[in-house]
Write an enzyme that holds these catalytic residues in place. Sequence first.
Site, short mmCIF file in Angstrom:
data_model
loop_
_atom_site.label_atom_id
_atom_site.label_comp_id
_atom_site.label_asym_id
_atom_site.label_seq_id
_atom_site.Cartn_x
_atom_site.Cartn_y
_atom_site.Cartn_z
N ASP A 136 0.86 -1.18 0.00
CA ASP A 136 0.00 0.00 0.00
C ASP A 136 0.90 1.23 0.00
O ASP A 136 1.73 1.41 0.89
CB ASP A 136 -0.90 -0.03 1.24
CG ASP A 136 -2.07 0.94 1.13
OD1 ASP A 136 -1.91 1.99 0.48
OD2 ASP A 136 -3.13 0.65 1.72
N ASP B 76 -3.38 7.47 -2.88
CA ASP B 76 -3.36 6.31 -1.98
C ASP B 76 -3.75 5.11 -2.83
O ASP B 76 -4.85 5.07 -3.37
CB ASP B 76 -4.37 6.58 -0.85
CG ASP B 76 -4.39 5.51 0.21
OD1 ASP B 76 -3.58 4.55 0.12
OD2 ASP B 76 -5.22 5.63 1.14
N HIS C 238 -12.08 6.02 1.70
CA HIS C 238 -12.16 7.27 2.46
C HIS C 238 -11.94 8.49 1.58
O HIS C 238 -11.23 8.43 0.57
CB HIS C 238 -11.13 7.26 3.58
CG HIS C 238 -9.77 6.79 3.12
ND1 HIS C 238 -8.79 7.66 2.75
CD2 HIS C 238 -9.27 5.55 2.91
CE1 HIS C 238 -7.73 6.97 2.35
NE2 HIS C 238 -7.99 5.68 2.44
N HIS D 284 -7.80 10.51 6.07
CA HIS D 284 -9.21 10.18 6.28
C HIS D 284 -10.00 11.46 6.47
O HIS D 284 -10.05 12.03 7.54
CB HIS D 284 -9.38 9.22 7.45
CG HIS D 284 -8.91 7.83 7.13
ND1 HIS D 284 -9.72 6.90 6.54
CD2 HIS D 284 -7.70 7.25 7.27
CE1 HIS D 284 -9.04 5.78 6.34
NE2 HIS D 284 -7.81 5.97 6.77
N GLU E 262 -11.13 1.08 -1.67
CA GLU E 262 -10.21 -0.02 -1.34
C GLU E 262 -10.91 -1.23 -0.73
O GLU E 262 -10.96 -1.39 0.47
CB GLU E 262 -9.08 0.46 -0.42
CG GLU E 262 -9.48 1.20 0.82
CD GLU E 262 -8.25 1.60 1.64
OE1 GLU E 262 -7.32 0.80 1.79
OE2 GLU E 262 -8.23 2.74 2.13
N GLU F 270 -6.48 -0.96 -4.21
CA GLU F 270 -6.94 0.39 -3.89
C GLU F 270 -6.52 1.35 -4.99
O GLU F 270 -5.41 1.27 -5.50
CB GLU F 270 -6.32 0.86 -2.56
CG GLU F 270 -6.65 2.30 -2.20
CD GLU F 270 -6.11 2.71 -0.84
OE1 GLU F 270 -5.06 2.17 -0.41
OE2 GLU F 270 -6.73 3.58 -0.22
#
Length: 298
Positions: A83, A94, A154, A162, A187, A282
Amino acid sequence: MKVPQDYFKAGKIASKVCKETAKGVAIGDKVLDICTKVEGMIKGLGGAPAFPCNVCINSIAAHYTAEIDDESVIQDGDVVKIDVGVHVKGFIADTAFTISFNPNYNELVMATKDVLNEAISMVRGGIKVGDIGHVIENGASKRGFRPISNLSGHLLKQYCIHGGVSIPNVWVANTPSLKAYEVYAVEPFLTTSDGAGIVRDDRREVIYALIGRRKIGDKKLDFLAEEIWNRFKTLPFTARWLTDIVEKDETKKMLKKLVKGKVLRAYPVLLEASGRYVAQFEKTVVPTESGVIVTTDY
Ligand code: MN
Ligand code: MN
């Protein structure tokens, strides 16, 4: 409505890093080397890590990064999630992918990738996040797998991973809608059908983030907290990133004290509650009025 261009710069960097990393990861690689390589590549491309490179193996679902003297090695049979977070001036990309070194889990990995693509294909402004969760949940179960219900995508904001809106991996009623030209990470995490479908906290904590700039009256700790603010703001970090200012053996103790003093939060390592293997994919997306732009398109 305009999206800050740095979101796209961050996305390009993250994409390049993931593409390179996916090609290179092999059995026998040290987790520590994967993390430092990813983080170094991000910097080399003009970005900064938005959080420590996460390498989560098998039933570890999230929030693990290499420790300072981490000796762990990718083993034959492992399912490895990587990640990657990149930011440019606080604007974040992300993105994550899973590599299977275990044929028993190839299908789980493929299914998770497909489910992410299904979810992304329905993204646009005005879609309820619970409806995305529904598609992920159905997509998982029709392929014979189970989503992790207490992990979610998120909203991203500047210097904030977040941003207050979650995109669930299961159906949830009465949820907010995606707003066009905001930036979100989608994700799905999937496990096998006999899994609990939830994660629980491990006792280990290797990732931290600043809560606020509060002094606690200890010169060394206050200095460390100020340095954390200067380097990472409120973005997650790990002890490996502080070895130039703190004695290696002291880092963890000091970070623990800052957690106790409510200056830092710690993110416990997250484990699939029944010990089943987990796959994750993700991407970072921008809904428009009519569709979606993927900033981490690779
Ligand atoms: Mn991520
Ligand atoms: Mn994320």
